[in-house]
Design a protein around this motif. Structure first.
Motif, PDB file in Angstrom:
ATOM      1  N   VAL A  45       0.813  -1.277  -0.008  1.00 46.16           N
ATOM      2  CA  VAL A  45       0.162  -0.016   0.189  1.00 46.16           C
ATOM      3  C   VAL A  45       0.941   1.523   0.026  1.00 46.16           C
ATOM      4  CG1 VAL A  45      -1.466   1.251   1.172  1.00 46.16           C
ATOM      5  CG2 VAL A  45      -2.036  -1.395   1.287  1.00 46.16           C
ATOM      6  N   TYR A  46       0.609   2.060  -0.940  1.00 44.76           N
ATOM      7  CA  TYR A  46       1.454   3.174  -1.404  1.00 44.76           C
ATOM      8  C   TYR A  46       0.395   4.973  -1.020  1.00 44.76           C
ATOM      9  CZ  TYR A  46       5.466   1.444  -3.446  1.00 44.76           C
ATOM     10  OH  TYR A  46       6.715   0.931  -4.412  1.00 44.76           O
ATOM     11  N   GLY A  47      -0.874   5.072  -1.161  1.00 44.35           N
ATOM     12  CA  GLY A  47      -1.088   5.448  -0.344  1.00 44.35           C
ATOM     13  C   GLY A  47      -2.609   5.234   0.378  1.00 44.35           C
ATOM     14  N   LEU A  48      -2.319   6.568   0.811  1.00 43.91           N
ATOM     15  CA  LEU A  48      -3.604   6.218   2.121  1.00 43.91           C
ATOM     16  C   LEU A  48      -4.328   7.744   2.392  1.00 43.91           C
ATOM     17  CD1 LEU A  48      -1.915   4.459   5.424  1.00 43.91           C
ATOM     18  CD2 LEU A  48      -4.158   3.180   3.424  1.00 43.91           C
ATOM     19  N   ALA A  49      -5.792   7.643   1.588  1.00 46.34           N
ATOM     20  CA  ALA A  49      -6.500   9.136   2.028  1.00 46.34           C
ATOM     21  C   ALA A  49      -8.186   8.912   2.552  1.00 46.34           C
ATOM     22  CB  ALA A  49      -6.356   9.556   0.975  1.00 46.34           C
ATOM     23  N   ARG A  50      -8.841   9.920   2.738  1.00 49.08           N
ATOM     24  CA  ARG A  50     -10.419  10.083   2.732  1.00 49.08           C
ATOM     25  C   ARG A  50     -10.673  10.844   1.900  1.00 49.08           C
ATOM     26  NH1 ARG A  50     -11.124  10.150   9.849  1.00 49.08           N
ATOM     27  NH2 ARG A  50     -11.497   7.880  10.175  1.00 49.08           N
ATOM     28  N   ALA A  88      -0.015   7.155  -5.237  1.00 50.16           N
ATOM     29  CA  ALA A  88      -0.834   8.004  -4.113  1.00 50.16           C
ATOM     30  C   ALA A  88      -1.694   8.258  -4.878  1.00 50.16           C
ATOM     31  CB  ALA A  88       0.223   9.054  -4.104  1.00 50.16           C
ATOM     32  N   VAL A  89      -3.192   8.516  -3.709  1.00 49.33           N
ATOM     33  CA  VAL A  89      -4.231   9.204  -3.726  1.00 49.33           C
ATOM     34  C   VAL A  89      -4.660  10.242  -2.358  1.00 49.33           C
ATOM     35  CG1 VAL A  89      -6.263   7.904  -2.779  1.00 49.33           C
ATOM     36  CG2 VAL A  89      -5.308   6.302  -3.416  1.00 49.33           C
ATOM     37  N   ALA A 100      -2.849   8.688  -8.606  1.00 49.80           N
ATOM     38  CA  ALA A 100      -1.598   8.509  -9.549  1.00 49.80           C
ATOM     39  C   ALA A 100      -1.127   6.832  -9.842  1.00 49.80           C
ATOM     40  CB  ALA A 100      -0.744   9.486  -8.560  1.00 49.80           C
ATOM     41  N   THR A 101      -0.524   6.561 -10.852  1.00 53.46           N
ATOM     42  CA  THR A 101      -0.523   5.594 -11.091  1.00 53.46           C
ATOM     43  C   THR A 101       0.510   5.563 -11.680  1.00 53.46           C
ATOM     44  OG1 THR A 101      -0.694   5.509 -13.878  1.00 53.46           O
ATOM     45  CG2 THR A 101      -2.496   4.981 -12.161  1.00 53.46           C
ATOM     46  N   GLN A 102       1.601   4.541 -11.131  1.00 49.66           N
ATOM     47  CA  GLN A 102       3.052   4.484 -11.462  1.00 49.66           C
ATOM     48  C   GLN A 102       3.099   4.513 -13.165  1.00 49.66           C
ATOM     49  OE1 GLN A 102       6.036   3.385  -9.703  1.00 49.66           O
ATOM     50  NE2 GLN A 102       7.059   2.351 -10.420  1.00 49.66           N
ATOM     51  N   ASP A 103       2.812   3.822 -13.760  1.00 47.00           N
ATOM     52  CA  ASP A 103       2.889   3.943 -15.502  1.00 47.00           C
ATOM     53  C   ASP A 103       1.957   4.353 -15.999  1.00 47.00           C
ATOM     54  OD1 ASP A 103       2.805   1.641 -15.165  1.00 47.00           O
ATOM     55  OD2 ASP A 103       4.268   1.258 -16.142  1.00 47.00           O
ATOM     56  N   GLY A 104       0.560   4.530 -15.405  1.00 41.21           N
ATOM     57  CA  GLY A 104      -0.555   4.892 -15.785  1.00 41.21           C
ATOM     58  C   GLY A 104      -1.268   6.571 -16.435  1.00 41.21           C
ATOM     59  N   GLY A 105      -0.204   7.419 -15.843  1.00 42.42           N
ATOM     60  CA  GLY A 105      -1.299   8.761 -15.574  1.00 42.42           C
ATOM     61  C   GLY A 105      -1.940   8.889 -14.416  1.00 42.42           C
ATOM     62  N   LEU A 106      -2.587   9.409 -14.588  1.00 44.28           N
ATOM     63  CA  LEU A 106      -3.523  10.126 -13.691  1.00 44.28           C
ATOM     64  C   LEU A 106      -5.023  10.321 -13.499  1.00 44.28           C
ATOM     65  CD1 LEU A 106      -3.714  12.059 -10.594  1.00 44.28           C
ATOM     66  CD2 LEU A 106      -4.065  13.690 -12.103  1.00 44.28           C
ATOM     67  N   TRP A 107      -5.923   9.237 -12.615  1.00 45.44           N
ATOM     68  CA  TRP A 107      -7.010   9.279 -13.070  1.00 45.44           C
ATOM     69  C   TRP A 107      -7.371  10.258 -12.124  1.00 45.44           C
ATOM     70  CZ3 TRP A 107      -9.807   6.937 -17.094  1.00 45.44           C
ATOM     71  CH2 TRP A 107      -8.609   5.578 -17.433  1.00 45.44           C
ATOM     72  N   SER A 130       3.531  11.628  -6.683  1.00 44.33           N
ATOM     73  CA  SER A 130       2.687  12.095  -5.655  1.00 44.33           C
ATOM     74  C   SER A 130       1.980  13.319  -6.511  1.00 44.33           C
ATOM     75  CB  SER A 130       4.437  13.148  -5.178  1.00 44.33           C
ATOM     76  OG  SER A 130       4.873  13.827  -5.801  1.00 44.33           O
ATOM     77  N   LEU A 131       0.787  13.442  -5.137  1.00 44.61           N
ATOM     78  CA  LEU A 131      -0.074  14.407  -5.194  1.00 44.61           C
ATOM     79  C   LEU A 131      -0.569  15.426  -4.146  1.00 44.61           C
ATOM     80  CD1 LEU A 131      -2.739  11.956  -6.388  1.00 44.61           C
ATOM     81  CD2 LEU A 131      -1.228  13.746  -7.673  1.00 44.61           C
ATOM     82  N   ALA A 132      -0.574  16.628  -4.555  1.00 42.28           N
ATOM     83  CA  ALA A 132      -1.386  17.121  -3.436  1.00 42.28           C
ATOM     84  C   ALA A 132      -1.734  18.352  -4.070  1.00 42.28           C
ATOM     85  CB  ALA A 132      -0.039  18.621  -3.013  1.00 42.28           C
ATOM     86  N   GLU A 133      -2.819  19.121  -2.795  1.00 39.45           N
ATOM     87  CA  GLU A 133      -3.579  20.088  -3.204  1.00 39.45           C
ATOM     88  C   GLU A 133      -3.482  21.575  -1.981  1.00 39.45           C
ATOM     89  OE1 GLU A 133      -8.341  19.494  -4.355  1.00 39.45           O
ATOM     90  OE2 GLU A 133      -8.417  19.333  -1.587  1.00 39.45           O
TER      91      GLU A 133
END
Length: 902
Positions: A45-50, A88-89, A100-107, A130-133
């Motif tokens: 598990v690389y990413g955790l979010a709510r 990342a989520v 965020a995906t390793q090699d599939g872009g951003l969804w 990585s992602l941030a807002e």
């Protein structure tokens, strides 16, 4: 450079620090791990979010998943995605989710709709790490994306902008993006990259280096920490080079001591302790989890039972229950709670799993040592120096049952006798009048007003008293109600002399005062005479109670000022009491009672009047190593911490550090499906063929998930909500047409209720039951009625004409018959008149009449002979008058002259 000798010295220092640590700090915090068996698509598990509903999301190397409060639900990225490797989520404030995906872009997932952002089009690369807002000055949201070697991109106002190597952004992977404020007040977006630490200044990124005091090289993460005094510090995770902390004046490098400097760290986060002080958490790729609090390092790794290869992501829980969520490498998602019970078991140095007793031994500087007895031996946790495990040769048995620390010695009760440790060492104690291997159950010391000390020893063969160097045995012959002594409690008696209360097996409680015994058993209202727990409590109101735990009869208390009858509390009279089998009782500094039961631990709070007002149960979900607690194993130490022995180690709670779960959020309706296939949304109309409706709901809480309960009501069908149930679903095989609203409530382990949420929907009637169908039915019926009416009218008209013709013919025939009948009647009437007239004149005799030839008599039907004139008179209207004819007159009466008619 670290030489082998220096490395060995550092390791030894770490070992000494570990062994000299307070056992509470060494105890394992409440830890629960959820893996693929719980529904995760992968254990890495690389990413955790709510998300906006409060649900926890995890990004794994094989897709994403969200947590329902009971299990994980996998969510696959759309089929056109070239990768399910989620690095990342991000849960956005607007309710959308970004992956965020390793090699599939951003969804992006927004209200059920997926949007794909690809490298070479909207993004500089498909490799997203990585992602941030952040929020722009005009209030709009900006989403930041860190790539693998192609810089940073931002999505704001519906468009993308990119900073790459050609725009001055350093090459290398962007491991973390964070918006923070540095100790020098510099606020903005920071990037931890493979090249170093970068900061966005205005519209340009700048790499911070040694010239400004910043460490150089790869930075895995950057973290802002608010200190207890209000100041800020900046923490950097350096790949294979430990940690660095900047307080605005100086840098502190954590590369030695307990924290191993060569540990490759992965992520950072911070939380706050119960006293408001910060805790800095560090995820390690090969040594578990580390945290820094109050200047000390603590570790949760394999040695403490955290058997995962490494930590990849950290997610602090804002409400503090649990404290932290941990994304691991191959081990799934772990939840860690520093504000609950901790476990001290074999991984911390206990000789066996089942803990049977405790003793606290004060040190010279007020620092305590702790003795812990198990069924496999005895261990001493020392405040300084190494732990001490007592060898079997010093004790009568490895099975330790009771411990008591006195100023002169440590007393140890075992399965096969008594031992003591004093300044001269260990020695076995032989009790008088009983076998040497007599089991020791309980130990107690009392001190008189003159300072003399008395040791009391409870055994199955009576009570032993040791005073002034002499042993005395007390049994039933001396007034003790039962020889089997299982518990003690000493309180000041009249005049200050100690008053000893003794618990027995089978005979209740006895009081020893001034050399005399008084029994308070079943005759005093005690429901069960098996007593293994006694404790005295003085309340703020001035009342003093003696509390007794029974093995099957619940909890009882006796007024110490005027003891007469027990007040008994059981599961039946005190709802919420975990069990009537109460093995130990302790009282904390707030006057709350901790009941060690066969079903876990129950905390009882009394109101100002001394009546039970609140019950709280503690189970495995609160960090207990086992709900099977031990007889005789409990302690309140000098810091007010509660120690309870269980079958799988010691459970320890610091009430001053205890954290509590917040109010539960509203339940979440996860899905609504018809026939197991088609899903539908609130307010949607269902067809008449939509059967087997199934609603799935959850409560997104992370604490005590196994105790969550739900109840529902289908408005439009049910008048009242149903019973509470553990199942997070509700099914309706069939529903009649109409408007409905499903209401859902949720309840947490402590009885707090959230909801209801409402899900409205309609069930359409069948086409043949639709109002328009009924209108058509009515119009058709009306038309059919009119048609039938017209047909019947025509038939009746034809029938009327036929009847009229028939009546006319019949009338004509009848009239003709009437005329014929009338003519016949007239003829018959004439004939009748003639006959009547003839009958009126004569009645004629006909036929052959037998008459006598001589006397003229006539024979009737009966054979009698009658005079002719009588016969004729009887058979006709003729009457006879008698006279004489001339012949007869001349023959019979010749003498009478014959008169002739005139």
């Amino acid at each position: 450079m670290l030489t082998p000798l220096r490395m060995l010295l550092l390791a030894l220092m770490g070992c000494l620090a570990l062994h000299g640590q307070d056992p509470f700090e060494r105890a394992r915090p409440a830890l629960r791990v959820q893996s693929m068996e719980d529904g995760l698509p992968s254990g890495t598990v690389y990413g955790l979010a709510r998300d906006a509903k409060g649900r926890l999301w995890a990004g794994t190397v094989d897709g994403a998943a969200y947590y329902t409060g009971s299990s994980w639900v996998p969510v696959r990225l759309p089929v056109e995605s070239t990768s399910q490797y989620v690095r990342a989520v991000l849960g956005s404030e607007d309710g959308s989710l970004w992956f965020a995906t390793q090699d599939g872009g951003l969804w992006r997932l927004d209200q059920g709709t997926w949007t794909h952002f690809r490298g070479g089009r909207e993004l500089p690369s498909d490799h997203i790490f990585s992602l941030a807002e952040t929020r722009e000055p005009d209030g709009t949201l900006a989403r930041w994306v860190g790539t693998g070697g192609q810089g940073v991109a931002v999505f704001r106002h519906g468009t993308w902008r990119h900073w790459g190597p050609t725009e001055g952004f350093p090459p290398g992977t962007v491991w973390r993006l964070r918006q923070l404020t540095a100790p020098d007040g510099r606020h903005g977006l920071w990037a931890a990259t493979e090249t170093g630490l970068c900061v966005l200044e205005g519209d340009r990124w700048r790499l911070l280096g040694a010239a400004e005091g910043y460490p150089e090289g790869s930075v895995n993460d950057v973290l802002e920490v608010s200190e207890a005094d209000g100041s800020r510090s900046l923490w950097l995770s350096l790949w294979n080079r430990g940690l660095s902390r900047w307080d605005g004046r100086t840098w502190t490098h954590h590369t030695a001591g307990r924290f191993p400097g060569r540990t490759p760290t992965s992520s950072l986060c911070s939380t706050r302790d119960a006293d408001g002080r910060p805790i800095v958490w560090i995820g390690s790729l090969n040594q578990g989890l580390w945290w820094f609090r109050n200047g000390l390092w603590e570790n949760l790794g394999r040695a403490q039972g955290f058997r995962v290869p490494g930590v990849l992501s950290l997610f602090p829980v804002a409400d503090g229950k649990p404290t932290l969520l941990i994304g691991t490498r191959t081990g799934g998602v772990a939840s860690l709670d520093l504000g609950g019970w901790r476990t001290l078991d074999e991984t911390a140095g206990l000789p066996g799993p089942e803990v049977t007793c405790f003793a606290e031994q004060a040190g010279s500087r007020g620092v305590s040592s702790f003795w812990v007895g198990t069924t496999a031996g005895l261990t001493r946790f020392a405040p300084t120096g190494p732990d001490e495990r007592i060898q079997a040769r010093h004790l009568p048995s490895d099975y330790i049952i009771a411990l008591l620390d006195t100023p002169e010695a440590l007393w140890v009760g075992t399965l096969k006798g008594l031992a003591r440790k004093d300044a001269r060492g260990w020695s076995a104690i032989r009790l008088p009048e009983v076998p040497a291997d007599t089991m020791i159950i309980a130990l107690q010391e009392t001190v008189s007003t003159t300072g003399s000390r008395t040791l009391w020893v409870g055994t199955p063969r009576g009570l032993f008293r040791h005073a002034e160097g002499r042993w005395t045995r007390l049994t039933r012959r001396d007034g003790l109600p039962q020889d089997y002594v299982s518990a003690f409690c000493a309180v000041p008696g009249p005049g200050g002399e100690p008053m000893l209360w003794v618990g027995t097996r089978g005979a209740g409680v006895a009081r020893y005062l001034n050399g005399a015994w008084t029994t308070f058993g079943s005759e005093a209202g005690l429901a069960n005479g098996n007593i293994y727990a006694l404790v005295a409590q003085a309340t703020p109101s001035g009342r003093s109670w003696l509390w007794a735990g029974t093995l099957g009869g619940g909890l009882a208390r006796l007024d110490l000022q005027a003891p007469s009858r027990w007040e008994v509390f059981t599961r039946e009279s005190l709802p919420g009491l975990g069990s009537n089998y109460i093995q130990r009782i302790e009282v904390d500094r707030r006057g709350r009672l901790y009941l060690s039961t066969s079903a876990g631990i129950t905390r009882l709070t009394l109101d100002a009047a001394g009546n039970p007002s609140r019950l709280e149960d503690f189970t495995l979900g609160d960090g207990l190593p086992s709900t099977n607690t031990s007889l005789g194993a409990s302690l309140v130490d000098r810091r007010g911490r509660i120690w309870i022995g269980t079958a799988q180690g010691a459970a320890i709670l610091d009430p001053e550090r205890e954290t509590f779960a917040p109010a539960p959020p509203p339940p979440v309706l996860e899905a609504a499906a018809a026939g197991g296939l088609r899903t539908f949304r609130p307010g949607e109309d269902l067809g008449f063929r939509d059967r087997n409706l199934r609603f799935t709901f959850s409560l997104p809480v992370l604490h005590r998930k196994e105790d969550i309960r739900f109840r529902t009501r289908l408005e439009g069908l049910e008048a009242e909500p149903g019973l509470w149930q553990a199942e997070g679903w509700r099914e309706f095989p069939t529903l009649p047409a109409g408007a409905y609203t499903l209401q859902v409530w949720a309840r947490t382990h402590d009885g707090r209720v959230s909801g209801p949420i409402a899900f409205p929907f309609r069930v359409a009637p069948a086409p043949w039951a639709h109002p328009l169908a009924y209108l058509a039915y009515a119009l058709g019926a009306l038309g059919a009625g009119l048609g039938l009416l017209r047909l019947r009218t025509r038939v009746l008209r034809e029938r009327t004409l036929l009847l009229e013709a028939t009546v006319h013919d019949r009338t004509r025939v009848i009239q003709e018959q009437a005329r014929d009948l009338e003519a016949s009647n007239r003829a018959l009437q004439g004939r009748n008149e003639e006959l009547s007239h003839a009958l009126a004149e004569v009645r004629t005799l006909r036929g052959l009449i037998p008459i006598c030839a001589y006397c003229k008599k006539i024979r009737d039907d009966q054979g009698s002979w009658e005079q002719m004139e009588r016969y004729i008179s009887d058979h006709s209207d003729a009457q006879f008058s008698h006279g004489i004819c001339p012949d007869c007159q001349s023959h019979h009466f010749p003498e009478i002259p014959i008169r002739k008619a005139p």
